[in-house]
Design a protein around this motif. Structure first.
Motif, PDB file in Angstrom:
ATOM      1  N   PRO A 243       1.034  -1.271  -0.131  1.00 37.83           N
ATOM      2  CA  PRO A 243      -0.242   0.257  -0.416  1.00 37.83           C
ATOM      3  C   PRO A 243       0.774   1.617  -0.101  1.00 37.83           C
ATOM      4  N   HIS A 244       1.908   1.299   0.480  1.00 34.81           N
ATOM      5  CA  HIS A 244       2.303   2.534   1.068  1.00 34.81           C
ATOM      6  C   HIS A 244       2.853   3.240  -0.384  1.00 34.81           C
ATOM      7  N   LEU A 245       2.584   4.186  -1.122  1.00 35.49           N
ATOM      8  CA  LEU A 245       3.006   5.134  -2.128  1.00 35.49           C
ATOM      9  C   LEU A 245       2.912   3.551  -3.151  1.00 35.49           C
ATOM     10  N   PHE A 246       1.705   2.881  -3.471  1.00 31.10           N
ATOM     11  CA  PHE A 246       1.958   2.516  -4.497  1.00 31.10           C
ATOM     12  C   PHE A 246       0.519   2.827  -5.418  1.00 31.10           C
ATOM     13  N   LYS A 247       1.004   2.645  -6.538  1.00 28.49           N
ATOM     14  CA  LYS A 247       1.545   3.060  -7.744  1.00 28.49           C
ATOM     15  C   LYS A 247       0.290   2.754  -8.857  1.00 28.49           C
ATOM     16  N   TYR A 248      -1.261   3.054  -8.775  1.00 30.30           N
ATOM     17  CA  TYR A 248      -2.302   2.770  -9.385  1.00 30.30           C
ATOM     18  C   TYR A 248      -1.778   2.812 -10.983  1.00 30.30           C
ATOM     19  N   HIS A 249      -2.453   3.124 -11.711  1.00 27.62           N
ATOM     20  CA  HIS A 249      -2.653   2.619 -13.495  1.00 27.62           C
ATOM     21  C   HIS A 249      -1.403   2.348 -13.855  1.00 27.62           C
ATOM     22  N   ALA A 250       0.029   1.829 -13.252  1.00 28.50           N
ATOM     23  CA  ALA A 250       1.223   1.952 -13.744  1.00 28.50           C
ATOM     24  C   ALA A 250       1.245   0.288 -14.551  1.00 28.50           C
ATOM     25  N   PRO A 251       2.230   0.168 -15.383  1.00 31.63           N
ATOM     26  CA  PRO A 251       2.378  -0.924 -15.576  1.00 31.63           C
ATOM     27  C   PRO A 251       2.793  -2.076 -14.545  1.00 31.63           C
ATOM     28  N   GLY A 252       2.557  -3.177 -14.833  1.00 36.27           N
ATOM     29  CA  GLY A 252       3.258  -3.624 -13.540  1.00 36.27           C
ATOM     30  C   GLY A 252       2.430  -3.699 -12.069  1.00 36.27           C
ATOM     31  N   SER A 253       1.336  -2.696 -12.626  1.00 33.27           N
ATOM     32  CA  SER A 253       0.987  -2.751 -10.339  1.00 33.27           C
ATOM     33  C   SER A 253      -0.275  -3.316 -10.134  1.00 33.27           C
ATOM     34  N   GLY A 254      -1.158  -3.550 -10.671  1.00 33.42           N
ATOM     35  CA  GLY A 254      -2.349  -4.499 -10.464  1.00 33.42           C
ATOM     36  C   GLY A 254      -3.203  -3.521  -9.784  1.00 33.42           C
ATOM     37  N   PRO A 255      -4.115  -3.710  -9.517  1.00 35.25           N
ATOM     38  CA  PRO A 255      -5.752  -2.975  -9.888  1.00 35.25           C
ATOM     39  C   PRO A 255      -5.712  -2.384  -8.128  1.00 35.25           C
ATOM     40  N   TRP A 256      -4.877  -3.122  -7.363  1.00 34.64           N
ATOM     41  CA  TRP A 256      -5.170  -2.527  -6.077  1.00 34.64           C
ATOM     42  C   TRP A 256      -4.089  -3.124  -5.409  1.00 34.64           C
ATOM     43  N   PRO A 257      -3.415  -2.207  -4.366  1.00 33.99           N
ATOM     44  CA  PRO A 257      -2.622  -3.096  -3.354  1.00 33.99           C
ATOM     45  C   PRO A 257      -3.260  -4.242  -2.931  1.00 33.99           C
ATOM     46  N   GLY A 258      -2.250  -5.303  -2.805  1.00 30.08           N
ATOM     47  CA  GLY A 258      -3.077  -6.453  -2.371  1.00 30.08           C
ATOM     48  C   GLY A 258      -3.569  -7.697  -3.395  1.00 30.08           C
ATOM     49  N   SER A 259      -4.130  -7.249  -3.759  1.00 22.87           N
ATOM     50  CA  SER A 259      -4.326  -7.268  -5.317  1.00 22.87           C
ATOM     51  C   SER A 259      -4.263  -9.129  -5.904  1.00 22.87           C
ATOM     52  N   GLU A 260      -2.748  -9.331  -6.007  1.00 19.58           N
ATOM     53  CA  GLU A 260      -2.026 -10.937  -6.095  1.00 19.58           C
ATOM     54  C   GLU A 260      -1.950 -11.600  -4.503  1.00 19.58           C
ATOM     55  N   PRO A 261      -2.434 -13.024  -5.134  1.00 19.64           N
ATOM     56  CA  PRO A 261      -2.591 -13.715  -3.509  1.00 19.64           C
ATOM     57  C   PRO A 261      -1.155 -13.704  -3.102  1.00 19.64           C
ATOM     58  N   GLU A 262      -0.056 -13.713  -3.821  1.00 23.89           N
ATOM     59  CA  GLU A 262       1.139 -13.732  -3.483  1.00 23.89           C
ATOM     60  C   GLU A 262       1.009 -12.325  -1.669  1.00 23.89           C
ATOM     61  N   THR A 263       0.281 -10.874  -2.259  1.00 28.70           N
ATOM     62  CA  THR A 263       0.373 -10.385  -1.392  1.00 28.70           C
ATOM     63  C   THR A 263      -0.191  -9.769  -0.447  1.00 28.70           C
ATOM     64  N   TYR A 264      -1.243 -10.382  -0.943  1.00 28.81           N
ATOM     65  CA  TYR A 264      -2.267 -10.742   0.418  1.00 28.81           C
ATOM     66  C   TYR A 264      -2.235 -11.554   1.488  1.00 28.81           C
ATOM     67  N   ALA A 265      -1.502 -12.620   1.021  1.00 26.53           N
ATOM     68  CA  ALA A 265      -1.341 -13.349   1.416  1.00 26.53           C
ATOM     69  C   ALA A 265      -0.577 -12.869   3.025  1.00 26.53           C
ATOM     70  N   LEU A 266       0.169 -12.130   2.585  1.00 20.12           N
ATOM     71  CA  LEU A 266       1.467 -11.646   3.735  1.00 20.12           C
ATOM     72  C   LEU A 266       0.861 -10.315   4.278  1.00 20.12           C
ATOM     73  N   PHE A 267      -0.615  -9.845   3.938  1.00 22.49           N
ATOM     74  CA  PHE A 267      -1.247  -8.848   4.721  1.00 22.49           C
ATOM     75  C   PHE A 267      -1.762  -9.375   5.815  1.00 22.49           C
ATOM     76  N   ARG A 268      -2.512 -11.320   5.517  1.00 22.34           N
ATOM     77  CA  ARG A 268      -3.160 -12.044   6.146  1.00 22.34           C
ATOM     78  C   ARG A 268      -2.124 -12.226   7.278  1.00 22.34           C
ATOM     79  N   PHE A 269      -1.200 -12.556   7.099  1.00 23.11           N
ATOM     80  CA  PHE A 269       0.067 -13.338   8.064  1.00 23.11           C
ATOM     81  C   PHE A 269       0.572 -11.996   9.276  1.00 23.11           C
ATOM     82  N   PHE A 270       0.468 -10.907   8.451  1.00 23.35           N
ATOM     83  CA  PHE A 270       1.373  -9.925   9.489  1.00 23.35           C
ATOM     84  C   PHE A 270      -0.115  -9.035  10.206  1.00 23.35           C
ATOM     85  N   ASP A 271      -1.787  -9.657  10.025  1.00 28.08           N
ATOM     86  CA  ASP A 271      -2.941  -9.302  10.466  1.00 28.08           C
ATOM     87  C   ASP A 271      -2.857 -10.228  12.249  1.00 28.08           C
ATOM     88  N   ALA A 272      -2.528 -11.573  11.310  1.00 31.41           N
ATOM     89  CA  ALA A 272      -2.445 -12.408  12.541  1.00 31.41           C
ATOM     90  C   ALA A 272      -1.053 -12.881  13.465  1.00 31.41           C
TER      91      ALA A 272
END
Length: 680
Positions: A243-272
């Motif tokens: 999320p920090h300074l995430f670049k929307y609409h940039a090549p390779g950035s994805g639609p939103w922070p955590g859109s990928e399973p690799e990244t979202y898994a880390l969000f869940r991990f740190f929350d737990a």
């Protein structure tokens, strides 16, 4: 009774089993060899082998499956692997988050083997090690043709036509590498570097130079849209999808922070796993060598805060002047109700400052102190030879998210960059570290000639002269600290002939150490749509991946620094207690809560975003009545080597024992028992 003729075979079997067991033990003790790079599935297999060989303190967790169907595995090492709820703090290590740095995965595996060997490093904390945060991209290093791309395998229609991933790179010359194509064109912007025709540079029209070539990636116009390689396989760069300074609409950035399973898994991990108190990222940036960079323009700069006119009168402040956060806290504190603690987060919210985009000065102190020690560490390991600077941290990266959003000490670490060419002779000039330690007056005293030389060496525009800098320093528009930060961010100026320093270093490295394999000599090729072209240029990964023979030496000399920093984690304890009898059954009890570690609890950024909960200090005992103070007192922050006092006035039915506990999630804790019966 065993028959006589059966004794010899059985003894032979037992001897063989003993020998094989000893041999297997020797292999397990030696661990994996670090003489090659491992594909993601090989790294995962090595993790499982370590966990299987050490079931008492090692365990593998499957976090997610990448877009390409590859496992994202995490190795847990520590005394609490069998427990779901953790009582001990943890260190999290993420490696190769962009999938383009093979040595980072090896470094993570090397750290795991160190922890297996060093029981003292894992005895009182948990280690979480993620050796490959972007396995889809990492797998490309082991595929043919070889090309470097940080995107995962998620299908993305980059060119917004009727097909997806249909126009990727093509190995036209059949050498197994994807390099570049150059074609002569009257509108070309590029020219060969004078004296070194293998290198290219943009023509400088101000110097009378004229472009000769246009540059393209090696490939074809597979979809017939007039463009080359604009819609290759993949994807999203999971390493910059935070999320920090995430670049929307940039090549390779994805639609939103955590859109990928690799990244979202880390969000869940740190929350737990709120027990994580320190993070490392193995990749291309290096906070150990150079503190996190500032100088970003954003919504909030906590060192230059303007107070809105409608609030300035309330605080007796000048709306036209800028203040630091510390100065504003001093203004606000007298206006707050008694006992109310003023925090940076509270003031930031009150003034509507928005997100912070630069590291806080208080945190930069420990980063700079550790940076100096790291340079000494490298010198002792004989790894302090001159090399190119590590890559700057990227917007949307794990290391920035960890510091700015999680409020944790976050240390990025790289393990190799190209050495500076040995023939490169540089004029003596100020380094950013030297400049930062100078006062404005000391810098001005250097004189215009030396300052102009410094500006030229730092890569400042030709129009930026010493007179302007001196005027800015005298007028308070800049200072040496800001200049040092700007200097750290500036790209290295080209050589006199115009070559990019990195290209020049790669060419020298390729010629001397790689037998020329790091740079493909330009060769003619008949392209079906562009006509006569030349194919060549830098070989993929040659500029960031050392030869396998160098891996072990680089890791042996640098990975142990992780253990050094981990040893400095904040450690909350009760340094002392005092009890005073005030009257019949009434006592004053004091406890000094101290930080015996070398890092703050929490970071200044952690105090601002308020994610890290305060240390909780409790007082308990039979028949105990708290007259003044709280049963659960909160200590929001404790600096290294500093103690905060917590005081209670209590009444006890009888002079028995009371227990004081200090508890945290990320910095251990402590307890003391006091016998009121012995107090005079």
């Amino acid at each position: 009774m065993i028959p006589q003729r059966a004794k010899i075979p059985i003894l032979a079997v037992l001897a063989a089993a003993l020998f094989l067991g000893q041999a297997a033990g020797a292999v397990a003790a030696a661990g994996p060899a670090f003489d090659r790079y491992r594909a993601p599935e090989e790294l995962n297999a090595a993790l499982r082998d370590l966990a299987k060989a050490n079931p008492g303190f090692a365990r593998v967790h499957a976090l997610a499956e990448s877009a390409g169907g590859r496992e994202l595995l995490l190795l847990e090492i520590g005394p609490e692997t069998a427990k779901t709820a953790k009582a001990l703090p943890a260190v999290f290590v993420a490696a190769n988050m962009e999938g383009t740095v093979p040595i980072a995965g090896e470094a993570a595996l090397y750290l795991a083997t160190l922890l297996v060997e060093k029981a003292e490093a894992r005895s009182d904390r948990t280690w979480y090690i993620l050796p490959c945060g972007n396995p889809d991209a990492a797998a490309r290093y082991f595929a043919k043709p070889l090309y470097r791309d940080a995107r995962n395998a998620r299908p993305v229609n980059d060119d917004r036509d009727d097909a997806t991933d249909e126009d990727g790179p093509d190995d036209l010359d059949g050498d197994g590498l994807i390099t570049r194509m150059r074609v002569k064109d009257p509108e070309g912007e590029w020219m060969a570097v004078p004296g070194e025709p293998r290198l290219m540079k943009k023509a400088d029209w101000a110097k009378g130079e004229k472009g000769v070539w246009k540059l393209y990636p090696e490939g074809l116009d597979n979809d017939g849209d007039g463009r080359i390689d604009e819609d290759g396989p993949g994807g999203v760069n999971a390493g910059t999808a935070f999320p920090h300074l995430f670049k929307y609409h940039a090549p390779g950035s994805g639609p939103w922070p955590g859109s990928e399973p690799e990244t979202y898994a880390l969000f869940r991990f740190f929350d737990a796993h709120r027990e994580v108190g320190l993070t490392f990222v193995f990749g291309e940036s290096n906070f150990c060598l150079s503190p996190p960079r500032g100088g970003r323009r954003g919504e909030a700069d906590l060192n230059q805060i303007k107070i809105p006119a409608n609030m300035a009168g309330f605080l007796n402040a000048d709306p036209d002047k800028t203040y630091t956060m510390a100065e504003i806290m001093e203004m606000v504190q007298p206006l707050a109700p008694p006992g109310m603690e003023i925090s940076e987060a509270m003031i930031a919210s009150f003034l509507g400052l928005g997100a912070v985009v630069n590291p806080l000065d208080e945190d930069l102190k420990f980063y700079k102190e550790l940076s100096d020690k790291y340079k000494e560490f490298l010198k002792a390991a004989k790894l302090d030879a001159k090399r190119l600077d590590p890559a700057p941290d990227k917007d949307g990266s794990f290391e920035l998210w960890s510091y700015y959003h999680l409020g944790l000490p976050s240390f990025a670490l790289d393990f190799w960059t190209l050495p500076e060419p040995p023939s490169e002779k540089k004029e003596e000039t100020l380094t950013p570290d030297q400049l930062e330690k100078m006062t404005n007056d000391e810098f001005i005293a250097l004189g215009e000639e030396k300052i102009n030389a410094f500006l030229k060496a730092a890569g400042a525009p030709d129009s930026f002269k010493a007179a302007q800098v001196i005027a800015g320093l005298k007028g308070g528009m800049m200072d040496t600290k800001k200049m040092a930060e700007m200097m750290r961010q500036m790209p290295k100026p080209p050589s006199p002939e115009g070559a990019d320093p990195k290209d020049k270093a790669l060419l020298a490295w390729s010629d001397k150490q790689l037998g020329g394999k790091g740079f493909v000599v330009w060769k003619p090729f008949k392209h079906p749509t562009l006509g006569e072209v030349e194919i060549g240029g830098a070989a993929p990964f040659a500029d960031n991946t050392p030869p396998p023979a160098m891996i072990e030496g680089l890791l042996k000399g640098q990975v142990p620094w992780v253990l050094e920093i981990a040893g400095k984690m904040a450690r909350i304890g009760i340094a002392d207690t005092a009890v005073k009898r005030l009257g019949t059954g009434v006592y004053e009890i004091k406890a000094w809560v101290a930080n015996a570690g070398g890092l703050p609890y929490p970071t200044a950024m952690g105090r601002r975003n308020m994610r890290i909960i305060p240390a909780v200090v409790t007082l308990d005992g039979p028949g105990l009545e708290i007259i003044e103070g709280k049963k659960r007192s909160l200590v929001p922050s404790v600096q290294p080597g500093v103690a905060q006092v917590v005081t209670w006035i209590v009444r006890a039915d009888r002079p028995g024992q009371v227990t004081i506990k200090a508890k945290t999630e990320i910095a251990w804790g402590d307890s003391r028992t006091i016998d009121l019966g012995g107090v005079k």
